[in-house]
Design an enzyme around this catalytic site. Structure first.
Site, mmCIF file in Angstrom:
data_model
loop_
_atom_site.group_PDB
_atom_site.id
_atom_site.type_symbol
_atom_site.label_atom_id
_atom_site.label_comp_id
_atom_site.label_asym_id
_atom_site.label_seq_id
_atom_site.Cartn_x
_atom_site.Cartn_y
_atom_site.Cartn_z
ATOM 1 N N GLY A 12 19.014 -22.693 -7.007
ATOM 2 C CA GLY A 12 19.093 -23.967 -7.714
ATOM 3 C C GLY A 12 17.718 -24.553 -7.931
ATOM 4 O O GLY A 12 17.516 -25.759 -7.784
ATOM 5 N N SER A 14 15.783 -24.704 -10.694
ATOM 6 C CA SER A 14 15.326 -24.957 -12.061
ATOM 7 C C SER A 14 14.993 -26.408 -12.360
ATOM 8 O O SER A 14 14.217 -26.695 -13.273
ATOM 9 C CB SER A 14 16.378 -24.458 -13.063
ATOM 10 O OG SER A 14 17.591 -25.165 -12.917
ATOM 11 N N VAL A 64 25.331 -18.154 -6.659
ATOM 12 C CA VAL A 64 25.213 -17.972 -5.207
ATOM 13 C C VAL A 64 26.555 -17.773 -4.523
ATOM 14 O O VAL A 64 26.615 -17.281 -3.391
ATOM 15 C CB VAL A 64 24.472 -19.160 -4.543
ATOM 16 C CG1 VAL A 64 23.063 -19.290 -5.076
ATOM 17 C CG2 VAL A 64 25.248 -20.464 -4.717
ATOM 18 N N ASN A 90 19.092 -24.299 -1.866
ATOM 19 C CA ASN A 90 19.166 -25.625 -2.472
ATOM 20 C C ASN A 90 20.325 -25.768 -3.456
ATOM 21 O O ASN A 90 20.737 -26.884 -3.760
ATOM 22 C CB ASN A 90 17.843 -25.916 -3.193
ATOM 23 C CG ASN A 90 17.895 -27.192 -4.016
ATOM 24 O OD1 ASN A 90 17.933 -28.290 -3.483
ATOM 25 N ND2 ASN A 90 17.919 -27.029 -5.341
ATOM 26 N N SER A 142 22.443 -33.034 3.204
ATOM 27 C CA SER A 142 22.552 -34.349 2.579
ATOM 28 C C SER A 142 22.922 -35.393 3.619
ATOM 29 O O SER A 142 23.589 -35.083 4.612
ATOM 30 C CB SER A 142 23.616 -34.332 1.481
ATOM 31 O OG SER A 142 23.916 -35.639 1.030
ATOM 32 N N TYR A 155 32.159 -32.429 -0.721
ATOM 33 C CA TYR A 155 30.698 -32.338 -0.614
ATOM 34 C C TYR A 155 30.235 -32.628 0.813
ATOM 35 O O TYR A 155 29.405 -31.911 1.376
ATOM 36 C CB TYR A 155 30.067 -33.333 -1.593
ATOM 37 C CG TYR A 155 28.572 -33.269 -1.694
ATOM 38 C CD1 TYR A 155 27.943 -32.288 -2.472
ATOM 39 C CD2 TYR A 155 27.774 -34.208 -1.045
ATOM 40 C CE1 TYR A 155 26.561 -32.240 -2.581
ATOM 41 C CE2 TYR A 155 26.399 -34.165 -1.155
ATOM 42 C CZ TYR A 155 25.797 -33.187 -1.923
ATOM 43 O OH TYR A 155 24.419 -33.143 -2.029
ATOM 44 N N LYS A 159 28.288 -30.028 3.362
ATOM 45 C CA LYS A 159 26.965 -30.343 3.898
ATOM 46 C C LYS A 159 27.008 -30.484 5.423
ATOM 47 O O LYS A 159 26.055 -30.100 6.113
ATOM 48 C CB LYS A 159 26.419 -31.621 3.252
ATOM 49 C CG LYS A 159 26.128 -31.490 1.761
ATOM 50 C CD LYS A 159 25.125 -30.388 1.476
ATOM 51 C CE LYS A 159 24.719 -30.348 0.016
ATOM 52 N NZ LYS A 159 23.723 -29.284 -0.268
#
Length: 247
Positions: A12, A14, A64, A90, A142, A155, A159
């Site tokens: 990740g 970019s 991934v 990431n 996070s 999420y 995490k």
């Protein structure tokens, strides 16, 4: 903090936090592979920025959460330049929504990318690290994984899972001189936070003792410490970079 001659992979990488990490690792001397899944133009822009500053970078596209794709991509990198010595996990997605209305697919997609993806990449990349008896793995977590956040059960769970994964992996690989840590950002100024309304931003400021959003460079600096010789005796830890939002 020198990474001359090291090979790094940032998933990740970019844009946003990933881009800042790629730029920092390249500045430290690493050859950086910039992973992307859907926006090759963004990865090429990151590569261009690195090369303009005298660094070295290449782009590599793969999902991934796809075991075969991860294995093939890493094999290709190793055949080109040798084992990956620095891995920054990431890559991440969000599918926000209240739990009562959340689709099972929204849960699965987030867990697959944000947690399973870290497992897959770390498992494959660590083989080369073990042979070299040197490696650095940093997982981007996070604040939501520690404090929780309404509308983000998927999420937050992913995490939070990274904490256990990081600690267990650190214990397994420590004898091979491989450190494994995580960095847990708070609210960072990115394209996503730029879209927040003024009222939401004002509310956030009231929760952050330092009174401001963090920058992508703040996260990149934390990663740089953990992968450098300065962080050689740190493993199994989470470095919180959140302006005091979570203590």
């Amino acid at each position: 903090m020198n990474l001359d001659g090291k090979i790094a992979l940032v998933t990740g990488g970019s844009r946003g936090i990933g881009r800042a990490i790629c730029l920092k690792l390249a500045e430290m001397g690493a050859l950086v592979y910039i992973n992307y899944v859907s926006r090759p133009e963004a990865a090429l822009e990151t590569q261009r920025l690195i090369e303009e500053n005298g660094g070295r970078a290449r782009s590599v596209g793969f999902d991934v959460s796809d075991s075969t794709a991860v294995t093939e991509a890493v094999k290709k990198i190793v055949s080109e330049v040798g084992p990956i010595e620095v891995l920054v996990n990431n890559a991440g997605i969000t599918r926000d929504g209240l739990m009562a209305r959340m689709k099972e697919s929204d849960w699965d997609e987030v867990i697959d990318t944000n947690l399973k993806g870290v497992f897959l990449c770390s498992k494959v990349v660590s083989r080369g690290m073990m042979k070299k008896k040197w490696g650095r793995v940093v997982n981007i977590s996070s604040v939501s994984g520690f404090a929780g956040n309404a509308g983000q059960v998927n999420y937050a769970a992913a995490k939070a899972g990274l904490t256990g994964l990081t600690k267990a992996m650190a214990r397994e690989y420590g004898s091979r001189n491989i450190t494994v840590n995580s960095v847990a950002p708070g609210y960072i100024k990115t394209e996503m936070t730029d879209l927040l309304g003024d009222d939401v931003k004002e509310q956030l400021m009231g929760e952050i003792p330092l009174g401001c959003l963090g920058t992508t460079e703040d996260i990149a600096g934390a990663v740089a410490y953990l992968v450098s010789d300065d962080g050689r005796y740190v493993t199994g830890q989470t470095l919180h970079v959140n302006g005091g939002m979570y203590m």
